[in-house]
Every structure is written in structure tokens, then in C-alpha cells.
Design an enzyme around this catalytic site. Structure first.
Site, PDB file in Angstrom:
ATOM      1  N   ASP A   1     -89.409  10.089   1.656  1.00 59.57           N
ATOM      2  CA  ASP A   1     -88.220   9.864   2.471  1.00 59.57           C
ATOM      3  C   ASP A   1     -87.022  10.750   2.173  1.00 59.57           C
ATOM      4  O   ASP A   1     -86.095  10.785   2.971  1.00 59.57           O
ATOM      5  CB  ASP A   1     -87.786   8.395   2.353  1.00 59.57           C
ATOM      6  CG  ASP A   1     -86.887   7.960   3.506  1.00 59.57           C
ATOM      7  OD1 ASP A   1     -87.009   8.549   4.600  1.00 59.57           O
ATOM      8  OD2 ASP A   1     -86.065   7.053   3.322  1.00 59.57           O
TER       9      ASP A   1
ATOM     10  N   ASP B   1     -86.481   1.020  -0.641  1.00 61.79           N
ATOM     11  CA  ASP B   1     -85.257   1.667  -1.115  1.00 61.79           C
ATOM     12  C   ASP B   1     -84.566   0.795  -2.157  1.00 61.79           C
ATOM     13  O   ASP B   1     -84.358  -0.401  -1.924  1.00 61.79           O
ATOM     14  CB  ASP B   1     -84.289   1.897   0.047  1.00 61.79           C
ATOM     15  CG  ASP B   1     -84.839   2.857   1.087  1.00 61.79           C
ATOM     16  OD1 ASP B   1     -85.151   3.995   0.722  1.00 61.79           O
ATOM     17  OD2 ASP B   1     -84.971   2.455   2.262  1.00 61.79           O
TER      18      ASP B   1
ATOM     19  N   HIS C   1     -82.487   8.263  -3.084  1.00 62.22           N
ATOM     20  CA  HIS C   1     -82.153   9.162  -1.980  1.00 62.22           C
ATOM     21  C   HIS C   1     -81.224   8.536  -0.941  1.00 62.22           C
ATOM     22  O   HIS C   1     -80.902   9.199   0.062  1.00 62.22           O
ATOM     23  CB  HIS C   1     -83.435   9.669  -1.297  1.00 62.22           C
ATOM     24  CG  HIS C   1     -84.304   8.588  -0.747  1.00 62.22           C
ATOM     25  ND1 HIS C   1     -85.298   7.995  -1.483  1.00 62.22           N
ATOM     26  CD2 HIS C   1     -84.342   7.991   0.464  1.00 62.22           C
ATOM     27  CE1 HIS C   1     -85.914   7.084  -0.747  1.00 62.22           C
ATOM     28  NE2 HIS C   1     -85.351   7.069   0.443  1.00 62.22           N
TER      29      HIS C   1
ATOM     30  N   HIS D   1     -92.426   1.316   1.426  1.00 65.01           N
ATOM     31  CA  HIS D   1     -91.308   2.160   0.994  1.00 65.01           C
ATOM     32  C   HIS D   1     -90.101   1.265   0.770  1.00 65.01           C
ATOM     33  O   HIS D   1     -89.495   0.765   1.724  1.00 65.01           O
ATOM     34  CB  HIS D   1     -90.995   3.218   2.053  1.00 65.01           C
ATOM     35  CG  HIS D   1     -89.773   4.035   1.719  1.00 65.01           C
ATOM     36  ND1 HIS D   1     -89.648   4.709   0.534  1.00 65.01           N
ATOM     37  CD2 HIS D   1     -88.626   4.266   2.406  1.00 65.01           C
ATOM     38  CE1 HIS D   1     -88.486   5.327   0.502  1.00 65.01           C
ATOM     39  NE2 HIS D   1     -87.846   5.066   1.623  1.00 65.01           N
TER      40      HIS D   1
END
Length: 1453
Positions: A175, A55, A416, A53
Site C-alpha cells: 500500500d 493499517d 505509510h 491489510h
């Protein structure tokens, strides 16, 4: 023996290892692991999904994350992840990996050699590397607009299609902090996804779903589309990380699978058992025999082999064990087997908001966090839409500026942790920087396109740009250089482009430097009052300077003034104003003096001295008589002359010859001398009525004790103290106990006051025992405070209203006010001075009831009082919590409470009597009759009005300081006196100085004439000098000569709110700051004033005057300005919250503009600013909020459809994300509010709608960011909190009619007019440029229920077109119907050669999309089909759209 032991050991190990059929030797050699197994029927299948994951910005910027820099914050390098993953996948063809964020992958892909790129293509083709989600980022689902979600997804899907010819099949939103309905059906099913997978759902929801095995559901997010757009949704049992013990990141501390039998830590059997136990645990909360393990976490796989080695071993040994089956998998494979299981699944129809990860931890504040960034993203989103249209009209260029950079920046900003406001500040700054760079490049693209369009040139002729158009990026702060700069004799040309495709009427507001402008439209028409009607396409207008006004008054808007032109007989708005300060506004004769009328004149002083203030204070010269203007006359010096001595009755004192005393000793001679300036010469009661004189003498007859000894020696005060002690004892206020170890006892003291009867006689002497609450410690013996003290402005406003309407003022006294509240904390107090209990030596008072002076006492008492008063149908004021009111047919009742003193007034006499009776039944109250004496203020009434004075307070102060015999002076401060820190030797008793300044501060309650002087001496409280003390002495001398002055409130025949301000520019020699003075009148009566040094240095006198005006406006709650186009209501709530409400003549809604910030945090408290709208509507807890600006969902306060909600946060737990708006309904009306950015909203009470507009915290929320949400703006090393400006829109419609307003205005807010500016001579412009143009047929407009959301030329020359139906099924009787768009008329002048309908992200043909069929619990048979548009006929090219339908096409011309 030793050999025998070795043989036994060898045999045992050989037997065990042989059971697992290892390849190779038994001495720790090479082992080939069997990882190629697939799904096994009849067994529990554990799908290992390897993922990372990543970001695109959070704790670090996107660049820092990619290259691995700034690792002191977080050790993360996405470049290493991709390098390492590709290498590991090439080692074993059975391994699989999924990747999400294409913003990272594209960077990496472009840096690779052709050989590596070819290897990656083979991995993708083989299914080893699979792109899931596939957007530019993993977008948020609460704060993103659906158009932005589509655009960023299209950007990523286009890259995947172009490089790999693949289409993602699964959504992976693991997420985001909650999940939207639009994500399910639009960014899921309409993209061709079969499933969506995520981790974050409410903790209560997850707990319930684990019990009934409903973590995996069929999600139908659209009421309109129903089952035709459903999707399989998988909520993870815990999070998106592996089960405990199976995280194999190289930097983590984990237990590896150790299968070398020659090493001591051999643990294959243990790790297999661990795996199986974890799998069975998850299987118990999941349906079917398939579970998913998310094998990864944030920025992991930086050394991928660390993960794959362990998973290889686990798959090998677990499968050999045989109890469960493990395999490499992906979300697509997992969804396929779930679908093949033929299981019936639970149904989900709403969304997953709001989200809380534990009790009292709702993730709803981020709906509003960083509102400046949210507005910038939304603004540029509309700009991106319009600029791509212009780019298509003139043809996309292969080189030079384009819209790609802005699309890239916007795609990243949808992440996000970006638009949500949940990233670190430096990362947020990076997002804004990227957006600004992208906007700059898009501006060049737009300028080139407009230059081509207005020049009427074809695509081929637009190579060279002739005109340069500028854009005003800072119109929100009224800054636009193109409109404010001189045009060198040229006119200002404004081109307005309408990207909507339908006609609209807009009011264009731009700042200009000229006083008056003539506005000429493209049709050569004069446009009055800045009003234009703009049709689709673009429309230039020219602006020419005209005449100047001749007369100015106070400004009505930021940075400008309202100027009156006698010639035009109208007001004009201008920022170009010259002030003539040497010329008075009114003639000098208009300064009013006392007329000396005798009938019960409420003035004490024998010789009222109309002396000026020595420093600038606002003039109150007015066209009607004002009783207190002699306090404020400026630039008029009246020399003071000593008055002749008088007796106490005002008669002259006879002259006495003292020559015979010259032979006496000096001490005796001085003792016999008379006072040169006796107080009797300056105080007289001759002009008072008999009633008032009785009242004054009654007050003077009672001395106020300064110490306990004096009180005990006076029979009356001693009895009052005993009465207080008896009341305390009867109430059980305390019990006597030894002081516990570790506790401290606070002190207490006696406070003495006088209460007056209605007949002006002394009612009683009141002694109050007051705890020394300043010695309390927060968190030990108190936790919360609230002071039920009315603002003194409210008290004066009360009296002003009573004087205007001739209302009576009633006074009530509540005995032992604070004793009505129970004390929850453990507080110990010393025994009262003067009272010692027999046999209780060494004990202290353990307080059981609240007492005067305690920090928490006001809170306890006021909570009780507020409940009681509201039982009488009184409502609490929103502006002052100590003010209550009741409006009924009988009239108005107003109540103000100041600790235990209550004043009541109003027009409802019967209601007031009932209220007093009601209060007497609830508290020990005494009706003191009409108001006479309140907070040390003497209140007297005559036919002229109500007079307020602190005469007794002044005389007591003079007595205390020994100034009764001092020589009076004419002004409280010497003219042009400059007091400085350290300008003389230090004063010997600074505590005495502070006490005296504090008492003088309270005297300013009725004495505005000393406000400036007191504000000056208050600046030296820390270290006063002798010079400062002498300045205090002059104030006291001035008070001696003016002890009877005060304020007179009369009936002036109106209730206008007026404000006067002034400033001395750079008056302080120390820091060159100016001093502001202002006063506010309500109904002609002075209710508020202040004199204060300005916070910054003003660069000119005009700036200091403007700052003074701005501060004075803070005191005025409401200003109304009316115009021919718009009416404006201005409200200043405090120094950092300002609001303007605009009502346009041809609009059916109100536009509210707010300016908030910097939010103060000096009190060490974070703050959230909301706006609340209240209507008389019965809404039964129901309200409606949008989903990503698309569908509206029904919300019910304190309710969740999927589980029984346990309410622990009634505010945060009822907030929902807004991107379009919120509305409430009853059986007659709809109240709707639309927003200009993502924000949070709720309906906490029936009939109310509230929005959170701004927030600032001082503590980290422990969510991982590691810093507080404390945004600041720094200019030249000076930093202050962020100030934001924004708009929201309010409309009230008949029931069923609000949807048209919401949809139409909502689309216009999202897609505003694109304004561009240049300078050109009017004649030249009209001769060589188009003045009006459109790409559509001039007689054609898009239907009002259809929006053009994408028109973009792609790199291959094809054109991407998206059309969106704006209404849901059944939302509106007229517009929730099939709509038709005629493409031939839309693209007039162009020939459509080819049209292909595509999926939402245009990565596959719509006809080739395949949908899975799912069984839903409780459903039998087919579901109704929604209305959708049919195929497009290539001969007519008419596109049909059903309600909520979005259709995407690729066109070739």
C-alpha cells in the site's frame, strides 16, 4: 406427468454433480472439499494468497482499529480478524494465511492463553500462518529514514524470532504510495527476503508493463551492490484486492459459490467460468504459468470463514474442471515457483517515484504533508539512537523506564499513513501523543544514565539516581525551562552528548533569562560568544550570570533585544530589558520643522501646521534632516489659530464693513456674506516654479465629469468618448447579439482621466469604457483573475531610488491596454451609455476581446504584456509581479506597470530609450515624457528631490463633499476620541459613508498623517452612525488646511532600511486591543506605513510594543546582523512567513531557519509554500535526490527511464521525496541542500532547487481520508492553522567535493548533540562529578565515512551493533573506500567475549542467509562483485566496511 418431469430433473442434476465427484448425498448434505493440491506443471496455477491489510492507524487510531471502537468512521476490528483467522485455519490444514503488522499481532499474542499460543505456533510451523514483511508496521518508502525503517523492521522480526523462531522470506509493501530503491536492496535483499510485492505504481508505468509483461522484474536498487543485492519484485496488475467478483468479506455484497443442487441459485459452473476467465485475463499480462490473486483487502477477514468457505469451493471445483489449477499459497511459495521457472526477467534499476494513480493525480504532496509531525519523528529518531547508547553504557534495567515505549511509538509512526501525513487529524494527534509518551519515558532513561556517567559510577552502583537532568523538547520555539529558571544560587550545568563517534564542532543555541552569562567549559576555560567544540562522548559546561547592559535598541531575534554595553563596547542579546518610555530617545529639539527655503520649494500650504496625530504613530526623529517629520511629531500639541483671510494670490483680504446690510432680509443678507474660511486662504502657488505652476493650473483647468450627460455636453470629453468607441470597434471588441436565454448581461460605465504632456500641458482627455466586472459570476463568465497592479510600496520605492541616484522617471501610456487580450469565456455586456446603435434595439454586446473592468481582463492583458517585456530580456520580480528589471554592463533598468500606466527608471539611458522604442512596436503607446501625474498623484522634481502630492484629489474631494468653505482643524481626529459601534443614531446614508471612506483610504497613498484616523472610521463601514460621520467631517476639515502636503524623496546618501514602530496599549475601550503604528524608510525616504488594531489582546505594554515591532518587521524584507560567531540575515516575506539565514564563521554552509504559518485560507484557497534557490548553473534538466537518506539517485525532469512519460503535471510530476537532501551540478560546481525532515523537492527549472516546506488545503483530495489537510492548533478553544519551524542547509562546492559535505553534515543533522541540563554549584560539580568522558579510547574516533547507527542492549544481555558506510562506490575519491573500525578501541574498558555477524534485522546469522539466483534479460555471465568487508578476526575485532555496506553484529561482553 408430474412424476416424469421429476425423474428427468433428477437424472440431469445427478449427472452434472457426479461430474464433480461430490462426497455425501445429493440432498444438500456435507461435502468435503479437496483443497490440498499443490502446483501442477503445464497448467496455469492460480496462487490464492489470503491476507488482510491492517493499517496501524488511518481513519481510526491503532487502538480503535484493534478493539473495533469508533465504528461510525470505519467498521474494523483487528482483534476479530486474528481470532477468526486462527479458528478458520484450525478447521482445514490446507488453508493458508499471511499477516504483516506485528504491532497488532503482538497485542493480540500477549492476550492469548497458553493453549491458543501453542496452537498458533503449530500453525506457523506448518506454514498455514506465515509472517511476511514482519515489521512493526508496513512502513512508508518515501518519508522514512533508512535507520527508522531498519529499527521498526528489527522490532517486528525480533518478536517473530523470539516467539516462533521464524524469519520472514518475502516483503509485502502493498500500500505505500511509491517504492524506493533502498526498500529493494536494503529492506529487501539485506534482510534475507527473496521477493517484494506491491500494488501502487504509476498508472502510465503499469499500462506499459502490462503490455510487455514486465510487471514482475529483477530489481537492483543499488548502483554500488548491483546484482549482489537484487530482489524479485512483483507489481500487481491492478490493486491488492481480489479480481472483481471474488471479494468474500461477510459485509460485502458478493455472489457465493452455491453448490447445493436443491437450491434454486445453484451456480457452480458459472462461478468456475468466472474464475477461469479472470485468471486467463491476468495470465495475459504475466510471465510463466503462475499468477497471484491477493484474496483480501483493508481490515477484512473479520469473519474469516466467509472467505475460506468460498475459496475452498473454488479450489475444489476449478481443479475438477481441469482447465486451470487453483491452490492456497503465500508470497514465499509463489516466489519459489517463479524462480524455478528458469525465466529471464526484465531489469529495474531505479525506483517507483513519483506515483500517480491516474492523470493529474500525483501523490507527491504527502512528501511534505504535516511537516510538524515529520520533524517530530525525525527529531525523536536521533534521540532514540542516542538514548539507546546511553542505556547500554550504564546497563539496561529489567524494571523502570526504558527506551521500548519510544521504539514502539516510532515503529508505529513509520506506517505509510502516519509519517506521510495521510491519516485523519485525530489519528495524527494519537501518533504525536504516543511519541510524546515514549520520549518522556526515554528522557527518564537518559537522565538516569547521564547521572550515572557524570558521577563516575559503575553499572552496579547506578541503582539510585543522584541528579535529575532535564531536556528541552521545545528548543525549536526557544522555550527551555531549565535554562530560563533561576537555579537558587546554583549554576546552570549543560551536558552535551555526541552520539556520532567522531569529533564535531557545533554551535549550541539555548534561551537564557539572564542578560549576560559567563560560560565555563569542562576544562575550566572561559568560552566566549557561546561557542564550544564538542568531542565524542559528553561534555558539561557551567553558566554563571554576570553584569547587565545599560542601553537598548530594537530586538534582533524572537523574544529578545539587542543591548549595547558601553563598558564592554559590544552588543549583547537579552530578553530581560526594562524600557524607560517617559524619556525620549532624542532630545525634544531634534523634532525637525520646515526651514522655509524658497527656491522652488515644493510645499503648497501657506501655513504648514506641525500638528501632532491624536493617536500613537511612530516618531521619526532622526539624526539627519527629514522633510516629512512634521507629520509624525508626537506628544507635542500646537494649538491651531485661524489664519488671516488671504486672496488667491496670498495677499491679505481688505476688511469690509457690512453694517449697512443689516436692514436687508436675512436670505439676501446671507447671500452677500463672504466665506469665512475660503480655500484661497489655505492654498497658494507662490512657492512653485513656473513649470510646476503651469502643470498645476493645467490640471485644475479641466473639470472631470461625474455623469455621462456632463461629458457629452463638453466637446473635449465627447470627442474622447467617440475616440474610445472607434478604437473598440476597430479592435473587434464585441458583436451585437440578442441576449441568449439563461444568460445575463453585465453593465458598463465611463471613466474619465487627464493625460499630461512633457511640457506640463494637457496632452489629451481620456475616456475609458469600463465593464462592471463585480457583477460577473465565478465559473460562468470568468474562471481566473490576476490584477497587474504594482504595489504602491513598489511605486514609492521606485521614486525613492530615482531620487537617491538622480535617475529620470519616464512615463508611458498604453492605449486600450486590456484590448490586447483575447477573451475565452462567454461574456455579455449592456451597450455603452450614451451610444445607441441604429436598428439594434434589444441587443447586447457579446465581448470578443477583454475590456477594462472584467475579472479576467487583467489576466489576459498582463499575460501579453509580461511576454513582451521579457522578450526585451527584462526579468520579473519575485516580490512584485508588476515590477520588471534588467541588469547589464550598461546599467540597470527598472519598470513598473499599473494597469496601462508604465513608469521606467534606471541608470541605463540608452537601454531605456531602446525599451520605449520596443514597446511602441508592440503596443499603441504614447511617451508622456518625465513623470508628472500618475494614478492621481502629482509628481514634481527640484534640486531637493521628488515631491508627491494628491492636492487636486483633496480639492476635488472637498468640492464633492461641500467642505471647501469649512473651518479647518489642526488634527484629523480629536485627542483620545473613542468611537464605538452604536454610540449614536444610525447615519441615514451608509453608502455615502462607505464611498467617502474608500476615497480617503486612497488618499493615504501620500498622506500618512491621516492613516490612523482613516483606519478608525474604516471599522464602521457596515453600520455607521452620525458620530462616525462627524469624525469623517473632521478629517475633511483637517485636509482643507493641509491640502498641499505630501512626501518629499531626496538623496540622503545611503540606502539603509529602517523601521520605527509604536503602540498604544489596550487603547480600545471595546475589546482592550492595542493599535500598532509603524513606518519604514529606505534611504531615509518614507516608503511604507500603517496604523492597525492588533489581532489579539496584549497583556502588557511590552507585549503590545513587541507585537507592533513584529508587524513592522513584516514590511522590512531584509535585515542583516553581524556577530563574532554568526552572521544572520532576517527576511519577513509576509505576516506568516519568516526566514533567518545564518552563516557561521567556521562552517562552509548556510543554515536557513524558516517559520511558516498559520497559512491563511480566508480566501478559500489551499496553499503550498515552497522555497526556491537559483544559481547560474546549466544543469540540463538533471538533479539528484536521496533514497531514504541513503543512496542518491539521478533524476531527469519530465523523463522516466522505464516508459515514455506523458507530461500532464510539470510541477507535481517532477517532485521527489527527500530525507537527506537534493543537489544539482554543472561542469564546475555542486549546489546542495540538506533537510531536517522528510519533505518534497524538485528542480523545475535549470539551475533551480526548490523544497516544499508547508501545505494546507481546504478540500478533501478524495483519497479516502474524508477530510482536508487543514491542521489547526487549539488553545483554550481558540484555534488557528499550524505554524511550523524548521531548517535546511545550503552549500556550494567545487564539482566532486560536495559529497563530503552532504554525508558529514547530513549525519550530524540526523544525530544532533543530546543536551541535558541541571543546576549545581560550580565547586560542588567539579569536586564530585566527571567534567568530561567518553566510552571510546580517548585517542580514537570512528572514520568519517562510517556512522554508528545502532548500539543497543537487548533483553538477553547481548548488544546489537550496526555500523554503516556512508559513501557510495565512486562517490568520493577518498571516502568511497574500504573503512575499518577497531571494536576494541571503540569499547575500551570492555572485553568482547563473542561476536556474531547477523542479517540486517539481526534475526538470522549472516552466514546462513541464502540468496536466489535470477536470470536477467540481456545479461550473459557474472556481474562484477562489490567491495565488501571481510570476516571479523576474533583476535583483533577489526570490522571492515565497503562502500554503502551496513554490517550488523550481536556482541557479548
Amino acid at each position: 406427468m408430474g412424476k416424469f418431469e421429476s425423474v428427468l430433473t433428477w437424472v440431469f442434476i445427478t449427472s452434472f454433480v457426479a461430474g464433480f465427484d461430490l462426497c455425501g448425498t445429493v440432498n444438500g448434505g456435507y461435502v468435503k472439499y479437496n483443497t490440498g493440491g499443490g502446483v501442477v506443471q503445464g497448467k496455469l496455477n492460480v496462487h490464492l494468497v489470503a491476507h488482510t491489510h491492517d493499517d496501524v492507524g488511518w481513519l481510526k487510531t491503532i487502538d480503535q482499529y484493534y478493539v473495533g471502537s469508533n465504528n461510525s468512521i470505519q467498521g474494523a476490528c483487528v482483534e476479530n480478524v486474528l481470532d477468526s483467522v486462527v479458528e478458520s485455519l484450525l478447521r482445514d490444514p490446507n488453508r493458508k494465511f499471511v499477516f504483516v503488522e506485528m504491532a497488532f499481532f503482538q497485542r493480540w499474542w500477549l492476550e492469548q492463553s497458553e493453549e491458543i499460543q501453542e496452537q498458533v505456533r503449530k500453525l506457523v510451523d506448518a506454514g498455514q500462518l506465515e509472517f511476511i514483511n514482519g515489521g512493526w508496521c508496513m512502513h512508508d518508502e518515501a518519508t522514512c529514514h533508512y535507520i527508522d525503517m531498519i529499527d521498526q523492521t528489527t522490532l517486528g522480526h525480533h518478536a517473530i524470532k523470539q516467539q516462533f523462531n521464524k524469519t520472514p522470506r518475502a516483503g509485502w509493501q502493498i500500500d505505500p504510495f511509491g517504492h524506493s530503491a533502498v526498500q529493494a536492496y536494503l529492506l529487501g535483499a539485506e534482510l534475507g527476503f527473496n521477493s517484494v510485492h506491491f500494488a501502487r505504481i504509476d498508472y502510465q508505468d503499469r499500462a506499459k508493463r502490462k503490455v510487455d509483461k514486465s510487471l514482475e522484474v529483477i530489481w537492483r536498487g543499488s548502483k554500488t551492490f548491483g546484482s549482489s543485492s537484487q530482489i524479485f519484485a512483483n507489481a500487481f496488475p491492478v490493486h491488492y484486492s481480489p479480481p472483481p467478483g471474488f471479494n468474500f468479506e461477510v459485509s460485502n455484497d458478493f455472489v457465493p459459490v452455491q453448490d447445493n443442487p436443491l437450491l434454486f441459485d445453484y451456480n457452480v459452473e458459472q462461478r468456475v467460468n468466472d474464475f477461469i476467465n479472470a485468471a486467463i485475463t491476468q495470465a495475459n499480462v504475466t510471465r510463466t504459468n503462475h499468477i497471484m490473486w491477493t484474496m483480501g483487502d483493508d481490515f477484512q477477514y473479520q469473519y474469516a470463514e466467509s472467505w475460506f468457505k468460498q475459496m475452498d469451493k473454488l479450489i475444489h471445483y476449478v481443479n475438477k474442471d481441469g482447465r486451470v489449477n487453483a491452490l492456497y499459497s503465500t508470497p514465499s511459495i509463489y516466489t519459489d515457483v517463479k524462480n524455478a521457472a528458469n525465466e529471464s526477467w526484465p531489469l529495474k534499476t531505479d525506483d517507483y517515484f513519483p506515483y500517480a494513480d491516474r492523470e493529474n493525480a500525483y501523490w507527491t504532496g504527502f512528501f511534505t504533508s504535516r511537516p510538524g509531525l515529520k520533524r517530530y519523528v525525525r527529531q525523536l529518531s536521533g534521540y532514540y539512537l542516542a538514548t539507546r547508547q546511553l542505556e547500554f553504557f550504564v546497563g539496561k534495567k529489567s524494571t523502570g523506564p526504558s527506551t521500548y515505549s519510544l521504539g514502539d511509538a516510532l515503529g508505529i509512526a513509520q506506517h505509510h499513513d502516519a509519517v506521510t501525513g495521510t491519516a485523519k487529524q485525530h489519528t495524527t494527534n494519537d501518533y504525536a501523543k504516543r511519541l510524546a509518551i515514549g520520549a518522556s519515558e526515554a528522557e527518564a532513561t537518559r537522565s538516569s544514565a547521564l547521572s550515572c556517567l557524570v558521577s563516575n559510577k559503575s553499572r552496579d552502583q547506578c541503582a539510585a539516581t543522584v541528579l535529575t537532568f532535564s531536556q528541552c523538547q521545545l528548543l525549536n520555539i526557544s522555550y527551555c525551562p531549565p535554562t530560563e529558571e533561576a537555579g537558587d544560587g546554583k549554576s546552570l550545568v549543560m551536558v552535551a552528548y555526541n552520539p556520532l563517534g567522531w569529533n564535531r564542532t557545533e554551535i549550541v543555541r539555548i534561551p537564557v533569562s539572564k542578560t549576560l552569562l559567563l560560560i565555563v567549559s569542562s576544562a575550566n576555560d572561559f568560552i566566549p560568544r557561546f561557542k564550544t567544540r564538542v568531542t565524542r562522548g559528553y561534555k558539561p559546561s557551567t553558566y554563571k550570570p554576570s553584569i547587565s547592559p545599560v542601553f537598548c535598541r530594537c530586538g534582533i531575534c524572537l523574544g529578545c533585544y539587542s543591548c549595547f554595553s558601553p563598558t564592554l563596547n559590544r552588543y549583547l542579546v537579552s530578553a530581560d530589558v526594562t524600557f524607560f518610555e517617559s524619556t525620549p530617545f532624542f532630545p525634544q529639539s531634534s523634532v525637525y520643522e520646515s526651514q522655509g527655503e524658497e527656491d522652488d520649494l515644493l510645499i503648497y500650504t501657506v501655513q504648514p501646521m506641525s500638528s501632532p496625530l491624536s493617536q500613537p504613530v511612530p516618531s521619526v526623529s532622526r539624526p539627519t534632516r527629514h522633510p516629512v517629520v512634521h507629520f509624525y511629531s508626537r506628544r507635542l500639541e500646537i494649538p491651531y489659530s485661524d489664519p488671516p483671510p488671504t486672496t488667491s494670490l496670498g495677499d491679505p483680504v481688505p476688511h469690509t464693513n457690512h453694517d449697512s446690510d443689516l436692514d436687508l432680509p436675512i436670505a439676501l443678507r446671507k447671500g452677500k456674506r463672504l466665506c469665512t474660511y475660503p480655500i484661497s486662504s489655505f492654498v497658494s502657488y507662490n512657492q512653485l516654479s513656473s513649470c510646476s505652476r503651469c502643470f498645476v493650473t493645467s490640471l485644475d483647468s479641466v473639470p472631470i465629469p461625474n455623469i455621462v450627460g456632463e461629458a457629452l455636453s463638453h466637446p473635449g470629453w465627447c470627442a474622447a468618448m467617440k475616440e474610445e468607441m472607434e478604437a473598440l470597434d476597430a479592435n473587434g471588441t464585441w458583436e451585437l447579439l440578442p441576449l441568449p436565454t439563461g444568460k445575463k448581461a453585465i453593465g458598463c460605465k465611463w471613466v474619465f482621466t487627464v493625460k499630461v504632456n512633457p511640457d506640463s500641458s494637457v496632452a489629451r482627455l481620456k475616456a475609458c469604457l469600463v465593464a462592471k466586472g463585480y457583477a460577473q459570476t465565478y465559473g460562468v463568465d470568468y474562471y481566473g483573475t490576476f490584477s497587474p497592479v504594482a504595489k504602491l510600496i513598489s511605486v514609492r520605492l521606485f521614486i525613492s531610488l530615482a531620487a537617491t541616484y538622480d535617475w529620470p522617471l519616464h512615463q508611458l501610456d498604453i492605449k486600450n491596454a486590456f484590448l490586447h487580450g483575447d477573451l475565452q469565456e462567454e461574456v455579455y455586456m449592456e451597450k455603452p451609455p450614451g451610444f445607441v446603435a441604429q436598428g439594434e434595439l434589444g441587443k447586447v454586446c457579446r465581448l470578443r476581446k477583454s475590456l477594462y473592468g472584467l475579472k479576467q481582463s487583467p489576466r489576459a492583458w498582463f499575460g501579453r504584456f509580461s511576454e513582451v517585456v521579457q522578450e526585451f530580456s527584462m526579468q520579473k520580480s519575485k516580490c512584485d509581479h508588476s515590477v520588471f528589471y534588467r541588469q547589464s554592463e550598461a546599467g540597470l533598468i527598472l519598470l513598473v506597470v499599473y494597469v496601462d500606466d508604465i513608469v521606467i527608471t534606471g541608470s541605463d539611458s540608452a537601454g531605456i530609450s531602446s525599451l520605449k522604442t520596443f514597446l511602441q512596436t508592440q503596443f499603441r503607446t504614447k511617451d508622456l515624457g518625465l513623470l508628472k501625474y500618475f494614478l492621481g498623484i502629482e509628481v514634481m522634481r527640484s534640486k531637493k528631490g521628488i515631491f508627491l502630492s494628491q492636492r487636486k484629489y483633496v480639492l476635488d474631494l472637498l468640492t464633492e463633499t461641500g467642505k471647501l468653505g469649512a473651518k479647518p482643524c489642526s488634527a484629523p481626529m480629536t485627542l483620545n476620541l473613542q468611537l464605538l459601534a452604536g454610540d449614536s443614531e444610525l447615519f441615514e446614508d451608509p453608502e455615502r459613508y462607505r464611498r467617502l471612506v474608500g476615497k480617503l483610504n486612497y488618499l493615504t497613498v501620500t498622506r500618512p498623517d491621516i492613516a490612523y484616523a482613516v483606519s478608525v472610521v474604516s471599522q464602521f463601514m457596515f453600520s455607521p452612525t452620525v458620530a462616525h460621520w462627524e469624525a469623517l467631517g473632521q478629517i475633511l476639515c483637517y485636509l482643507k488646511g493641509t491640502s498641499g502636503r505630501g512626501l518629499l524623496y531626496g538623496n540622503n546618501g545611503h540606502l539603509n532600511v529602517e523601521c520605527f514602530s509604536d503602540a498604544d496599549w489596550a487603547g480600545s475601550k471595546v475589546d482592550r486591543r492595542s493599535t500598532t503604528g509603524y513606518c519604514v524608510f529606505v534611504g531615509g525616504n518614507l516608503v511604507s506605513w500603517r496604523s492597525k488594531k492588533q489581532s489579539v489582546v496584549s497583556r502588557s505594554s511590552a507585549e503590545s510594543e513587541y507585537r507592533a515591532m513584529a508587524q513592522s518587521v513584516c514590511e522590512v524584507p531584509l535585515k542583516v546582523y553581524r556577530g563574532s560567531v554568526v552572521d544572520e540575515v532576517h527576511q519577513q516575506f509576509n505576516s506568516w512567513i519568516y526566514q533567518v539565514t545564518r552563516l557561521y564563521k567556521d562552517k562552509e554552509h548556510a543554515e536557513i531557519e524558516y517559520t511558516i504559518g498559520p497559512i491563511p485560507t480566508e480566501d478559500s484557497l489551499g496553499k503550498e509554500v515552497i522555497t526556491r534557490m537559483t544559481a547560474n548553473m546549466v544543469t540540463d534538466k538533471v538533479f539528484y535526490t536521496d533514497s531514504n537518506g541513503r543512496d542518491f539517485l539521478k533524476r531527469i525532469r519530465d523523463y522516466r527511464a522505464d516508459w515514455n512519460l506523458s507530461v500532464n503535471q510539470p510541477q507535481a510530476g517532477n517532485y521527489y521525496p527527500l530525507n537527506l537532501g537534493i543537489y544539482i551540478t554543472d561542469n564546475k560546481y555542486e549546489l546542495s541542500v540538506l533537510v531536517d525532515r522528510a519533505t518534497g523537492g524538485a528542480s523545475i527549472e535549470d539551475g533551480q532547487v526548490e523544497l516544499m516546506l508547508h501545505r494546507r488545503t481546504i478540500l478533501d483530495n478524495l483519497g479516502g481520508v474524508g477530510e482536508a489537510l487543514d491542521e489547526s492548533v487549539c488553545v483554550e478553544n481558540v484555534c488557528e492553522g499550524l505554524t511550523v519551524r524548521g531548517n535546511y542547509y545550503l552549500s556550494i562546492n567545487q564539482l566532486g567535493a560536495g559529497s563530503v559535505w552532504r554525508r558529514t553534515i547530513g549525519q550530524e543533522v540526523y544525530s544532533p548533540l543530546l543536551l541535558a541540563f541541571t543546576h549545581e554549584k560550580e565547586e560542588t560539580w567539579k569536586a564530585s562529578h566527571l567534567t568530561k568522558g567518553t566510552v571510546m579510547d580517548s585517542d580514537y574516533s570512528l572514520p568519517l565515512n562510517v556512522a554508528l547507527i545502532t548500539l543497543q542492549e537487548l533483553d538477553d544481555g547481548s548488544v546489537l551493533l550496526r555500523l554503516a558506510h556512508l559513501y557510495e562506490e565512486g562517490e568520493d575519491a577518498n571516502y568511497s573506500a574500504l573503512a575499518k573500525v577497531e571494536l576494541k578501541k571503540m569499547f575500551t574498558g570492555k572485553t568482547i567475549r563473542e561476536l556474531k555477524e547477523m542479517s540486517l534485522s539481526a534475526n538470522q546469522y549472516k552466514s546462513e542467509m541464502k540468496r536466489m539466483t535470477w536470470k536477467v534479460e540481456g545479461e550473459n555471465g557474472d556481474q562484477p562483485s562489490p567491495v565488501r568487508g571481510g570476516p571479523v578476526d576474533s583476535s583483533t575485532f577489526v570490522v571492515e566496511l565497503g562502500p554503502m555496506e551496513i554490517r550488523t553484529f550481536l556482541l557479548k561482553f
